[in-house]
Write a protein that holds these residues in place. Sequence first.
Motif, mmCIF file in Angstrom:
data_model
loop_
_atom_site.group_PDB
_atom_site.id
_atom_site.type_symbol
_atom_site.label_atom_id
_atom_site.label_comp_id
_atom_site.label_asym_id
_atom_site.label_seq_id
_atom_site.Cartn_x
_atom_site.Cartn_y
_atom_site.Cartn_z
ATOM 1 N N GLU A 1 -5.411 0.199 2.996
ATOM 2 C CA GLU A 1 -6.397 -0.785 2.552
ATOM 3 C C GLU A 1 -5.670 -2.110 2.353
ATOM 4 O OE1 GLU A 1 -8.517 0.440 -0.888
ATOM 5 O OE2 GLU A 1 -9.143 2.368 -0.049
ATOM 6 N N TRP B 1 0.818 -1.207 0.000
ATOM 7 C CA TRP B 1 0.000 0.000 0.000
ATOM 8 C C TRP B 1 0.858 1.265 0.000
ATOM 9 C CZ3 TRP B 1 -4.746 1.580 -0.981
ATOM 10 C CH2 TRP B 1 -5.152 2.834 -0.539
ATOM 11 N N TYR B 2 1.863 1.301 0.875
ATOM 12 C CA TYR B 2 2.634 2.531 1.016
ATOM 13 C C TYR B 2 3.730 2.683 -0.030
ATOM 14 C CZ TYR B 2 0.047 3.490 5.222
ATOM 15 O OH TYR B 2 -0.971 3.758 6.090
ATOM 16 N N ASN C 1 -3.448 14.977 8.696
ATOM 17 C CA ASN C 1 -4.120 15.261 7.431
ATOM 18 C C ASN C 1 -5.402 16.022 7.730
ATOM 19 O OD1 ASN C 1 -5.562 15.218 5.006
ATOM 20 N ND2 ASN C 1 -4.734 13.218 4.420
ATOM 21 N N ALA D 1 2.777 2.827 -2.991
ATOM 22 C CA ALA D 1 2.044 3.596 -3.998
ATOM 23 C C ALA D 1 1.203 4.715 -3.398
ATOM 24 C CB ALA D 1 1.139 2.651 -4.805
ATOM 25 N N ASN D 2 1.227 4.857 -2.069
ATOM 26 C CA ASN D 2 0.401 5.866 -1.411
ATOM 27 C C ASN D 2 1.231 6.579 -0.347
ATOM 28 O OD1 ASN D 2 -2.599 5.286 -2.367
ATOM 29 N ND2 ASN D 2 -1.615 3.298 -2.001
ATOM 30 N N PRO D 3 0.841 7.811 0.017
ATOM 31 C CA PRO D 3 1.614 8.579 1.002
ATOM 32 C C PRO D 3 1.669 7.870 2.354
ATOM 33 C CG PRO D 3 0.065 10.000 -0.159
ATOM 34 C CD PRO D 3 -0.280 8.590 -0.531
ATOM 35 N N SER E 1 -2.023 8.331 4.512
ATOM 36 C CA SER E 1 -3.089 7.652 3.771
ATOM 37 C C SER E 1 -3.585 6.450 4.558
ATOM 38 C CB SER E 1 -2.588 7.214 2.396
ATOM 39 O OG SER E 1 -1.504 6.319 2.516
#
Length: 377
Positions: free
Chosen positions: A137, A125-126, A228, A128-130, A134
């Motif tokens: 999932e 997941w991380y 965030n 490809a994601n911040p 984030s």
Amino acid sequence: MVYFYTLFVAGYFLLPMASGHRKLYYILVLPAVLLLWRELADFYRANILAGLLLVYTAYMMGTLVWTADFETVAALRTLGYSLCVLGFCYVSGYLWIRQAHWMDRLAHRATWLAAAAALVSIVAWYSANPFPVSRLEPLGVMHHQNKAGSAYGIFLVLCMHYVFTERGRDNRAVYCTLALALLSLVVLTQSRTAMAAVCVGLLILVGYRALAVAVVGMATLWALMASNPALWINRVGDFSFRPGIWQQVLVDMQGYWWFGHGYLVDPRVPAYGKLFDHAHNSYLATLRDGGLVGLALLAAILGVAVHWAWQLYRLRGERIYLALLLYGMTSVAMDYDRLILEPKELWLFFWLPVALIMAAHPVRHEPVTVRYPGHDQ
């Protein structure tokens, strides 16, 4: 049956799609359960908790007679789900006692598998994601954060049990490492439902020693949301909607208090000018569908289960049963809706503890065959 059951449990972490996981249960496990009906009937003869589970399920399916929004196909599907839930509960307890050695090994290996799946999910997941703002999932059938967090969280409680009961420093170090991976996933899903359930389960399991884990986990969770601003507004604001959702469910009960609206009533709840998908509380959902009668039957199941789990602790030092049960009871109090449904994560963290207690309590005076001796505080 043990092999089929093992494949089904492993499928929660290994299969990519929920539909494929459900088919695994329908094709492998359910037919085997039906073939064992005589053994299951003999095993649960005069078992109060097994009888209450059957009565509760039968009553909730009986509400289909007067349900709002009745559809024949949906009613038949729901009846099939009730058979699946009963089969899962009965065969889980049966195997837990009759095949104690293999099921104990399955519990250990499932903990390893859950930790490995958690680690792979975090990396995937991380990449490809911040990180870390984030919301994680996880991979596989458990992609929804709250549901996945609750399912992985129950293995965290089990893993912490092994930390305190396994023999040898090396074994305990291994399970500490696994627990860290599972805790990381629960925190990174940012599921307050799962984190609250973990806190309750660990407090029951290890007492004051769980406070450090609870404090670190909750502090990290809230820090991730606070980092965030958009996430903070959405997540904290959404959570504040729960009292209004629960209040609206109770308002809609006027005139339906005793027997409810029926099991196929539209679960959506209008509140705060929005339309929410479900009641966000399985106890209120049971009240909505089955009225006070359905809620009383569910309370009877959980009351007996809590009493039996307490006796298992008092007589055999097996605190894990009570910890797992209260974990599931906490999870469904903060989210979720109906309890009789197709194979989903809720089976793992709510129905499975009930099933294990249902089978373990009647043999509480027999020699311990499963390596769950508990520990002294």
